[in-house]
Design an enzyme around this catalytic site. Structure first.
Site, PDB file in Angstrom:
ATOM      1  N   ASP A 134      33.909 -86.040 -69.738  1.00 15.70           N
ATOM      2  CA  ASP A 134      33.680 -84.673 -69.267  1.00 15.70           C
ATOM      3  C   ASP A 134      33.942 -84.605 -67.776  1.00 15.70           C
ATOM      4  OD1 ASP A 134      31.559 -86.192 -68.350  1.00 15.70           O
ATOM      5  OD2 ASP A 134      30.029 -84.683 -68.759  1.00 15.70           O
ATOM      6  N   ASP A 176      32.280 -84.170 -64.191  1.00 17.86           N
ATOM      7  CA  ASP A 176      30.944 -84.380 -63.646  1.00 17.86           C
ATOM      8  C   ASP A 176      30.376 -83.036 -63.197  1.00 17.86           C
ATOM      9  OD1 ASP A 176      28.968 -86.372 -63.138  1.00 17.86           O
ATOM     10  OD2 ASP A 176      29.361 -86.183 -60.995  1.00 17.86           O
TER      11      ASP A 176
END
Length: 299
Positions: free
Chosen positions: A219, A221
């Site tokens: 993902d 951050d």
């Protein structure tokens, strides 16, 4: 073509629980070895077998069976020492990360070339009782090995990219970053954030091993806010899906590398000579039992 020596040598693979399950299904003639080292037992039994173009590999689950070791408790010194005991000279490692770079998307793979080490609770050297030993870390990943992995990665189809470089910020954890920390890491020039690559890479260099890390992006951050009203369960489902995609791509990449004609074990590589000028202590004052215990690192 593979040299005879290269095909006979063993390649170390370090990964997490999910990757271990995926790789184990592809390994033939597998044998689990329960080893011990002067630094304790490694995180798990080491699976030795064959994968790819009849390559011998030694797979080690970094976090142990059932992911029992959190980042600060991973026995990195024992892990690396155990692989060296088995004759491993080359390590391909992998681990999950968050992205600090808009251009590096969830699901992508990154061949890490630089690290920023923020860890502070971990044994980061084999030589704490040996003497003054200072290895060069300007290029912490083996450029020769990274190039060979990238040459294979260019030919792998898929919507997700294999990035040829990236800077990995390794934090202590176990908590994730605050947004202020995440923004700071971006300003430092970090591309990725994770908790497991250090001191693994440092110890591999001290063990005179060629080391490359394939980072799996789960993902972005927390520097990048989620859309207002995003459901946490939906977000978690997306992260798991991204990891599944990256994991599958990573396993395919590793198998393709092992199936290639590239020589992965480079005896003349600079990584294999990292202790040549690193020992500053007069060898006459180093205890003989320490010399014997550490002998495997100098091989």
């Amino acid at each position: 073509m593979n040299s005879i020596d290269d095909s006979q040598q063993i390649v170390g693979i370090i990964g997490g629980t999910g990757l271990g399950d995926s790789l184990a299904k592809r390994i033939t003639d597998g044998e689990l070895l329960d080893l011990d080292t002067p630094f304790g037992k490694p995180a798990d039994k080491i699976l030795v077998g064959k994968l790819g173009n009849n390559r011998r590999i030694a797979f080690l689950n970094r976090h142990g069976d059932g992911h029992k070791f959190p980042p600060s408790k991973v026995p990195h010194a024992a892990n690396i020492f155990a692989l060296k005991q088995l004759g491993v000279k080359t390590i391909i490692s992998m681990g999950a990360v968050g992205s600090l770079n808009e251009a590096i998307a969830p699901g992508d793979l990154v061949l890490v070339d630089q690290f920023i080490d923020k860890t502070c609770k971990r044994t980061n050297s084999f030589f704490t009782d040996y003497g003054a030993v200072h290895v060069e870390m300007a290029e912490p990943s083996c450029s020769r090995l990274r190039e060979k992995i990238m040459n294979v990665g260019k030919n792998i189809d898929g919507e997700h990219k294999v990035h040829c470089n990236g800077t990995y910020v390794c934090m202590e954890g176990p908590q994730f970053s605050t947004r202020a920390e995440s923004l700071m890491h971006k300003q430092w020039g970090g591309d990725l954030i994770g908790m497991t690559a250090m001191p693994e890479a440092k110890l591999a260099r001290e063990a005179q091993m060629c080391y490359a890390l394939i980072a799996l992006v789960s993902d972005y951050d927390c520097w990048k806010p989620h859309a207002p009203g995003t459901d946490k369960k939906v977000l978690l489902h997306e992260i798991i899906a991204n990891m599944s995609i990256a994991c599958n791509n990573c396993v395919n990449l590793i198998e393709a590398v092992l199936n290639s004609d590239h020589v992965l074990n480079g005896q003349d590589c600079i990584c294999r000579k990292s202790l040549e000028l690193a020992v500053w202590t007069d060898k006459n004052v180093i205890p003989q039992d320490q010399k014997e215990m550490m002998k495997v690192l100098f091989e």
